[in-house]
Each structure stands twice: as structure tokens, then as C-alpha cells.
Design a protein around this motif. Structure first.
Motif, mmCIF file in Angstrom:
data_model
loop_
_atom_site.group_PDB
_atom_site.id
_atom_site.type_symbol
_atom_site.label_atom_id
_atom_site.label_comp_id
_atom_site.label_asym_id
_atom_site.label_seq_id
_atom_site.Cartn_x
_atom_site.Cartn_y
_atom_site.Cartn_z
ATOM 1 N N GLN A 121 67.911 12.258 70.852
ATOM 2 C CA GLN A 121 67.043 11.950 71.999
ATOM 3 C C GLN A 121 67.670 10.880 72.883
ATOM 4 O O GLN A 121 67.698 11.011 74.114
ATOM 5 N N ALA A 122 68.180 9.833 72.258
ATOM 6 C CA ALA A 122 68.814 8.765 73.027
ATOM 7 C C ALA A 122 70.018 9.298 73.796
ATOM 8 O O ALA A 122 70.232 8.954 74.964
ATOM 9 N N PHE A 128 71.777 12.313 80.661
ATOM 10 C CA PHE A 128 71.148 12.900 81.849
ATOM 11 C C PHE A 128 70.929 11.858 82.936
ATOM 12 O O PHE A 128 71.315 12.051 84.087
ATOM 13 N N VAL A 129 70.306 10.751 82.570
ATOM 14 C CA VAL A 129 69.978 9.728 83.565
ATOM 15 C C VAL A 129 71.246 9.105 84.150
ATOM 16 O O VAL A 129 71.362 8.917 85.370
ATOM 17 N N ALA A 130 72.220 8.803 83.304
ATOM 18 C CA ALA A 130 73.449 8.180 83.784
ATOM 19 C C ALA A 130 74.221 9.122 84.709
ATOM 20 O O ALA A 130 74.748 8.687 85.739
ATOM 21 N N THR A 131 74.284 10.407 84.352
ATOM 22 C CA THR A 131 74.982 11.356 85.217
ATOM 23 C C THR A 131 74.236 11.534 86.528
ATOM 24 O O THR A 131 74.862 11.607 87.602
ATOM 25 N N PHE A 132 72.918 11.605 86.466
ATOM 26 C CA PHE A 132 72.113 11.717 87.687
ATOM 27 C C PHE A 132 72.408 10.552 88.633
ATOM 28 O O PHE A 132 72.674 10.740 89.823
ATOM 29 N N ILE A 133 72.385 9.343 88.102
ATOM 30 C CA ILE A 133 72.649 8.161 88.920
ATOM 31 C C ILE A 133 74.071 8.190 89.470
ATOM 32 O O ILE A 133 74.305 7.917 90.664
ATOM 33 N N PHE A 134 75.025 8.529 88.625
ATOM 34 C CA PHE A 134 76.424 8.541 89.020
ATOM 35 C C PHE A 134 76.677 9.527 90.160
ATOM 36 O O PHE A 134 77.278 9.192 91.183
ATOM 37 N N VAL A 135 76.207 10.754 89.984
ATOM 38 C CA VAL A 135 76.437 11.783 90.999
ATOM 39 C C VAL A 135 75.661 11.469 92.276
ATOM 40 O O VAL A 135 76.175 11.649 93.389
ATOM 41 N N LEU A 136 74.445 10.978 92.140
ATOM 42 C CA LEU A 136 73.652 10.625 93.319
ATOM 43 C C LEU A 136 74.346 9.533 94.124
ATOM 44 O O LEU A 136 74.399 9.579 95.368
ATOM 45 N N LEU A 202 75.928 18.346 83.205
ATOM 46 C CA LEU A 202 75.808 19.351 84.255
ATOM 47 C C LEU A 202 74.386 19.396 84.810
ATOM 48 O O LEU A 202 74.186 19.524 86.023
ATOM 49 N N ALA A 203 73.400 19.267 83.930
ATOM 50 C CA ALA A 203 72.009 19.238 84.397
ATOM 51 C C ALA A 203 71.761 18.009 85.265
ATOM 52 O O ALA A 203 71.086 18.092 86.304
ATOM 53 N N GLY A 204 72.296 16.862 84.850
ATOM 54 C CA GLY A 204 72.144 15.654 85.651
ATOM 55 C C GLY A 204 72.793 15.790 87.011
ATOM 56 O O GLY A 204 72.227 15.368 88.037
ATOM 57 N N GLY A 205 73.984 16.391 87.067
ATOM 58 C CA GLY A 205 74.648 16.606 88.342
ATOM 59 C C GLY A 205 73.898 17.575 89.231
ATOM 60 O O GLY A 205 73.804 17.379 90.453
ATOM 61 N N LEU A 206 73.354 18.629 88.634
ATOM 62 C CA LEU A 206 72.575 19.609 89.379
ATOM 63 C C LEU A 206 71.352 18.974 90.025
ATOM 64 O O LEU A 206 71.084 19.148 91.219
ATOM 65 N N VAL A 207 70.608 18.213 89.248
ATOM 66 C CA VAL A 207 69.394 17.574 89.769
ATOM 67 C C VAL A 207 69.747 16.540 90.839
ATOM 68 O O VAL A 207 69.052 16.404 91.851
ATOM 69 N N ALA A 208 70.840 15.819 90.631
ATOM 70 C CA ALA A 208 71.276 14.837 91.628
ATOM 71 C C ALA A 208 71.621 15.520 92.948
ATOM 72 O O ALA A 208 71.278 15.022 94.030
ATOM 73 N N GLY A 209 72.324 16.651 92.864
ATOM 74 C CA GLY A 209 72.665 17.385 94.079
ATOM 75 C C GLY A 209 71.432 17.862 94.819
ATOM 76 O O GLY A 209 71.353 17.759 96.053
#
Length: 219
Positions: A121-122, A128-136, A202-209
Motif C-alpha cells: 500500500q505504501a 502514484f503520488v510522486a509520479t503525478f507530482i513529478f510529471v505535472l 504510468l498511471a500517475g503520468g496519465l493522470v498528470a497529463g
């Protein structure tokens, strides 16, 4: 898209894996988490300013997916980038292997990403959160309204901060290619857990995009 862009993605990802994962393999005991985090961040700064004019220096399939979804890239070019990135990660890990075996070291450590039993879970939440922030952040600083001269430094510092938090959790991926190369060489648990370090970033990058395109785009 020029073949130079694909070559830049290959070389850039090779450099990221060699410097980032290599710092963990060869110097981790001396430079600790802080030094490893800086190695990843500085590698991105180097690649961004060295190859950014050729390909944008994604060196990360999650970033490429985010750029694709945001409307800045066509699907065919995105696939080419991702292939080049994965091959570059394999090349960087191969160099680490050759150095380690040439030093008489056991070549079982490649800076591979893993999570401890009971901590999935961690790992999921962080990656997810770190990739989302990074790509955003990347999409923001590389937009036409962003400060392109400082983009490479901003991206590198962000990746450094992400590693400072994430190394104790997963070793920090936020990059499927960076995880793929070391896992294929290391095998075992790293290979068994590789799915998480491909799917979740990949999910984090997708949501960020999507978020950037729908909520934050100002161009």
C-alpha cells in the motif's frame, strides 16, 4: 520525428540509470540517501540541458505518457520514445554490471526497486503520488508560459526531493524504464515486483497529463 530524438532518449536514460543507480551500487554506503538522491537529480539536470533541445529529455515512459495525454505528442512518437528509454535503461544497467564484475564485486545489486513485505500500500501510494507530482511539474515548467531556461534545474531538484522521501519506501522509481533495467539484471524479488513500478508510475503520468490538459493548461 528525427532519429536524433530517439538516440537522445536512449542516451539520456542510460546516463540516468548509470549515474543514479550506479551511485547506489558503488557509493551508497558512503554518500547515503542524500547523495543518491542528488545523483539522480543531477543526472536529470545534465540530461535536460544536454539533450533537451533534441527530444525534450523525457527519459521516462511516465513522462512521455503524460506529454502524450496532454496533447503535445503523437502516439507513434511516444511509443518510439518509450522503446528507446527502456533500451537505454538496459544499457545503463549493463554498464553497471560490467563495472561491478570488473572490480571483482558480486553483480547482484543494480539499484533495483523493491518494497518490503506488507508495504505494498505504501509503495502504491508513494509511486502514484510522486509520479503525478513529478510529471505535472514537468508539464508546467516546459509549457510555453513556463521558464524554459530554468526547467532542467527545476526538474532535477524535484526528482531529488522525491528520492529523499521515497528511497526508504521503494528505492524510488517514478520511472518504469529506470525500474525495468535493474530488475531484469537482478531477477528474483525485483522482477516479481516489477509490475508495480511499471503500472503505477504510468498511471500517475496519465493522470498528470489529463489534469494538466483539463485543469491547468494556459497555452
Amino acid at each position: 520525428m528525427s532519429a536524433k530524438a530517439y538516440r537522445a532518449e536512449f542516451l539520456g536514460t542510460l546516463i540516468l540509470v548509470l549515474f543514479g543507480c550506479g551511485s547506489a551500487v558503488f557509493a551508497g554506503d558512503h554518500i547515503t540517501y542524500t547523495g543518491i538522491s542528488l545523483a539522480f537529480g543531477l543526472a536529470i539536470v545534465t540530461v535536460a540541458y544536454g539533450f533537451g533541445h533534441l527530444s525534450g529529455a523525457h527519459v521516462n515512459p511516465a513522462v512521455t505518457l503524460g506529454v502524450l495525454v496532454s496533447g503535445r505528442m503523437n502516439p507513434g512518437t511516444a511509443v518510439g520514445y518509450m522503446v528507446a528509454q527502456c533500451l537505454g535503461a538496459l544499457g545503463g544497467t549493463a554498464v553497471i554490471y560490467l563495472i561491478a564484475t570488473g572490480m571483482g564485486q558480486h553483480a547482484g545489486q543494480f539499484g533495483q526497486n523493491m518494497f518490503a513485505p506488507g508495504t505494498m500500500q505504501a509503495a502504491l501510494v508513494f509511486e502514484f503520488v510522486a509520479t503525478f507530482i513529478f510529471v505535472l511539474m514537468i508539464l508546467g515548467v516546459t509549457s510555453r508560459s513556463g521558464n524554459s531556461m530554468m526547467a532542467g534545474l527545476a526538474i532535477g531538484l524535484t526528482l531529488t526531493a522525491i528520492h529523499l522521501v521515497g528511497i526508504p519506501i521503494t528505492g524510488t522509481s517514478v520511472n518504469p524504464a529506470r525500474s525495468l533495467g535493474p530488475a531484469l539484471f537482478a531477477g528474483g524479488q525485483a522482477l516479481q515486483q516489477l509490475w508495480l513500478f511499471i503500472v503505477v508510475p504510468l498511471a500517475g503520468g496519465l493522470v498528470a497529463g489529463l489534469a494538466h490538459r483539463l485543469l491547468l493548461e494556459t497555452d
